[in-house]
Design a protein around this motif. Structure first.
Motif, PDB file in Angstrom:
ATOM      1  N   TRP A 145      68.100  23.711   4.731  1.00 18.73           N
ATOM      2  CA  TRP A 145      67.180  24.621   5.418  1.00 18.73           C
ATOM      3  C   TRP A 145      66.444  25.391   4.336  1.00 18.73           C
ATOM      4  O   TRP A 145      66.978  26.302   3.727  1.00 18.73           O
ATOM      5  CB  TRP A 145      67.962  25.567   6.316  1.00 18.73           C
ATOM      6  CG  TRP A 145      67.141  26.243   7.385  1.00 18.73           C
ATOM      7  CD1 TRP A 145      66.182  27.193   7.203  1.00 18.73           C
ATOM      8  CD2 TRP A 145      67.218  26.016   8.795  1.00 18.73           C
ATOM      9  NE1 TRP A 145      65.652  27.578   8.405  1.00 18.73           N
ATOM     10  CE2 TRP A 145      66.279  26.866   9.411  1.00 18.73           C
ATOM     11  CE3 TRP A 145      67.984  25.179   9.600  1.00 18.73           C
ATOM     12  CZ2 TRP A 145      66.086  26.901  10.796  1.00 18.73           C
ATOM     13  CZ3 TRP A 145      67.801  25.211  10.962  1.00 18.73           C
ATOM     14  CH2 TRP A 145      66.856  26.066  11.549  1.00 18.73           C
ATOM     15  N   MET A 146      65.214  24.966   4.052  1.00 15.19           N
ATOM     16  CA  MET A 146      64.447  25.552   2.952  1.00 15.19           C
ATOM     17  C   MET A 146      63.415  26.539   3.491  1.00 15.19           C
ATOM     18  O   MET A 146      62.605  26.193   4.351  1.00 15.19           O
ATOM     19  CB  MET A 146      63.719  24.478   2.145  1.00 15.19           C
ATOM     20  CG  MET A 146      63.003  25.040   0.916  1.00 15.19           C
ATOM     21  SD  MET A 146      61.943  23.831   0.103  1.00 15.19           S
ATOM     22  CE  MET A 146      60.494  23.884   1.158  1.00 15.19           C
ATOM     23  N   THR A 147      63.453  27.749   2.974  1.00 16.69           N
ATOM     24  CA  THR A 147      62.456  28.755   3.302  1.00 16.69           C
ATOM     25  C   THR A 147      61.399  28.751   2.206  1.00 16.69           C
ATOM     26  O   THR A 147      61.655  29.158   1.075  1.00 16.69           O
ATOM     27  CB  THR A 147      63.098  30.150   3.411  1.00 16.69           C
ATOM     28  OG1 THR A 147      64.116  30.124   4.421  1.00 16.69           O
ATOM     29  CG2 THR A 147      62.060  31.201   3.778  1.00 16.69           C
ATOM     30  N   ALA A 148      60.212  28.252   2.551  1.00 19.68           N
ATOM     31  CA  ALA A 148      59.143  28.214   1.551  1.00 19.68           C
ATOM     32  C   ALA A 148      58.635  29.612   1.240  1.00 19.68           C
ATOM     33  O   ALA A 148      58.325  29.936   0.089  1.00 19.68           O
ATOM     34  CB  ALA A 148      57.998  27.336   2.049  1.00 19.68           C
ATOM     35  N   GLY A 149      58.532  30.459   2.287  1.00 18.19           N
ATOM     36  CA  GLY A 149      58.070  31.819   2.068  1.00 18.19           C
ATOM     37  C   GLY A 149      56.730  31.860   1.358  1.00 18.19           C
ATOM     38  O   GLY A 149      55.813  31.111   1.682  1.00 18.19           O
ATOM     39  N   ARG A 150      56.625  32.710   0.324  1.00 25.35           N
ATOM     40  CA  ARG A 150      55.345  32.929  -0.344  1.00 25.35           C
ATOM     41  C   ARG A 150      54.905  31.753  -1.217  1.00 25.35           C
ATOM     42  O   ARG A 150      53.736  31.651  -1.581  1.00 25.35           O
ATOM     43  CB  ARG A 150      55.404  34.202  -1.176  1.00 25.35           C
ATOM     44  CG  ARG A 150      56.350  34.151  -2.382  1.00 25.35           C
ATOM     45  CD  ARG A 150      56.668  35.550  -2.895  1.00 25.35           C
ATOM     46  NE  ARG A 150      55.468  36.270  -3.271  1.00 25.35           N
ATOM     47  CZ  ARG A 150      55.041  36.417  -4.504  1.00 25.35           C
ATOM     48  NH1 ARG A 150      55.731  35.863  -5.500  1.00 25.35           N
ATOM     49  NH2 ARG A 150      53.961  37.101  -4.770  1.00 25.35           N
ATOM     50  N   GLY A 151      55.821  30.860  -1.490  1.00 29.58           N
ATOM     51  CA  GLY A 151      55.394  29.689  -2.236  1.00 29.58           C
ATOM     52  C   GLY A 151      56.519  28.945  -2.927  1.00 29.58           C
ATOM     53  O   GLY A 151      57.401  29.559  -3.534  1.00 29.58           O
ATOM     54  N   ILE A 152      56.499  27.634  -2.809  1.00 30.27           N
ATOM     55  CA  ILE A 152      57.435  26.776  -3.520  1.00 30.27           C
ATOM     56  C   ILE A 152      56.709  25.465  -3.812  1.00 30.27           C
ATOM     57  O   ILE A 152      55.853  25.029  -3.045  1.00 30.27           O
ATOM     58  CB  ILE A 152      58.712  26.513  -2.691  1.00 30.27           C
ATOM     59  CG1 ILE A 152      59.843  25.947  -3.559  1.00 30.27           C
ATOM     60  CG2 ILE A 152      58.437  25.584  -1.521  1.00 30.27           C
ATOM     61  CD1 ILE A 152      60.572  26.973  -4.346  1.00 30.27           C
ATOM     62  N   VAL A 153      57.012  24.860  -4.941  1.00 28.40           N
ATOM     63  CA  VAL A 153      56.565  23.503  -5.241  1.00 28.40           C
ATOM     64  C   VAL A 153      57.821  22.695  -5.502  1.00 28.40           C
ATOM     65  O   VAL A 153      58.655  23.082  -6.326  1.00 28.40           O
ATOM     66  CB  VAL A 153      55.628  23.444  -6.460  1.00 28.40           C
ATOM     67  CG1 VAL A 153      55.273  21.985  -6.782  1.00 28.40           C
ATOM     68  CG2 VAL A 153      54.353  24.238  -6.198  1.00 28.40           C
ATOM     69  N   PRO A 191      61.108  32.544  -1.638  1.00 22.63           N
ATOM     70  CA  PRO A 191      61.667  31.268  -1.178  1.00 22.63           C
ATOM     71  C   PRO A 191      63.179  31.223  -1.359  1.00 22.63           C
ATOM     72  O   PRO A 191      63.739  31.963  -2.182  1.00 22.63           O
ATOM     73  CB  PRO A 191      60.971  30.234  -2.063  1.00 22.63           C
ATOM     74  CG  PRO A 191      60.566  30.992  -3.289  1.00 22.63           C
ATOM     75  CD  PRO A 191      60.262  32.384  -2.827  1.00 22.63           C
ATOM     76  N   GLY A 192      63.825  30.342  -0.595  1.00 23.49           N
ATOM     77  CA  GLY A 192      65.279  30.214  -0.698  1.00 23.49           C
ATOM     78  C   GLY A 192      65.784  28.996   0.045  1.00 23.49           C
ATOM     79  O   GLY A 192      65.036  28.316   0.757  1.00 23.49           O
TER      80      GLY A 192
END
Length: 261
Positions: free
Chosen positions: A51-59, A88-89
């Protein structure tokens, strides 16, 4: 968004960005290796959940691990405006750690990816209230799978194996394997029967509380307005506001592809 994914090496999903929502990856067969610009790396195997929280940004990248075809499901869960720009988390759980329970008569088993069912509760913490359940109803089961769903929530069923029957009697409706059925709002839950004498039924029930906010999407970015989408594209292209680490990062998978070329 909800999709069934089947991928074999060398194909996959090399480095790509996300912002504004969460991705839920549930592996059915094979394995996928993932890595991101925060230094997070791991492998999701059959039965595991990320369960990945992209939030403000992830690559990050997602590539098949090992030979053969890897199959899985990915669900996008929207975030409210107040959560779209959080850090992110990840929440990751191996198959053995997924809450699982079986009805007293042995006819229905459920794996609880998110929410709760039949007395079992998922360890996943959801910012947007979400129900994600993997039901198996054995052949000749005397009772259906039953699950309450809040009447205001949106919900759907996706059949993985067998045939799902909604309701009883002549008015019952059938949904076959690899088909999705949207459920109407206003009821108190869902009841799904397996009428087969020799085949189990396996289906997913996914439901969530509507956020009630406008949605603007461009590829891997999900925000509330077109202006926010434009700002997100600019942030990604300029490596700012959450995408700073993307400037000098490449996944190991991408570097391996570069070496081949």
């Amino acid at each position: 968004m909800f999709e069934f994914v089947a991928v074999s090496a060398p194909a996959g999903f090399p480095d790509h960005p996300h912002r504004g929502f969460e991705t839920v990856t549930y592996m059915l067969e094979g394995a996928v290796t993932h890595e991101d610009f925060e230094g997070h790396r791991g492998t999701i195997k059959a039965g595991d959940v990320q369960w990945m929280t992209a939030g403000r940004g992830i690559v990050h990248s997602e590539m098949p691990a090992g030979p053969g075809t890897s199959r899985g499901l990915q669900l996008w869960v929207n975030l409210s405006s107040q959560n779209k720009m959080i850090e992110p988390g990840y929440q990751e759980f191996q198959s053995k750690d997924i809450a699982t329970t079986t009805s007293p008569d042995g006819g229905v088993t459920v794996r609880v990816i998110a929410g709760q069912a039949m007395g079992a509760r998922s360890p996943v913490s959801t910012r947007t209230p979400t129900l994600y359940l993997d039901f198996t109803v054995r052949a000749r089961a005397a009772a259906p799978a039953r699950q309450p769903v809040p009447p205001s929530w949106n919900a759907f069923v996706y059949v993985l194996e067998g045939e799902a029957w909604f309701g009883a009697g002549a008015a019952a409706e059938k949904v076959g394997a690899h088909h999705l059925a949207l459920l109407g709002q206003g009821g108190d839950g869902v009841e799904v029967w397996n009428r087969s004498d020799d085949r189990p039924l396996r289906f997913l029930l996914v439901a969530g509380e509507p956020i009630g906010e406008p949605v603007a999407q461009l590829g891997p970015f999900v925000m509330n307005t077109e202006e926010e989408i434009d700002a997100t594209v600019n942030d990604f292209e300029c490596f700012v506001n959450g995408f700073e680490k993307a400037r000098h990062w490449k996944s190991q998978a991408m570097m391996a592809l570069d070496d081949v070329e």
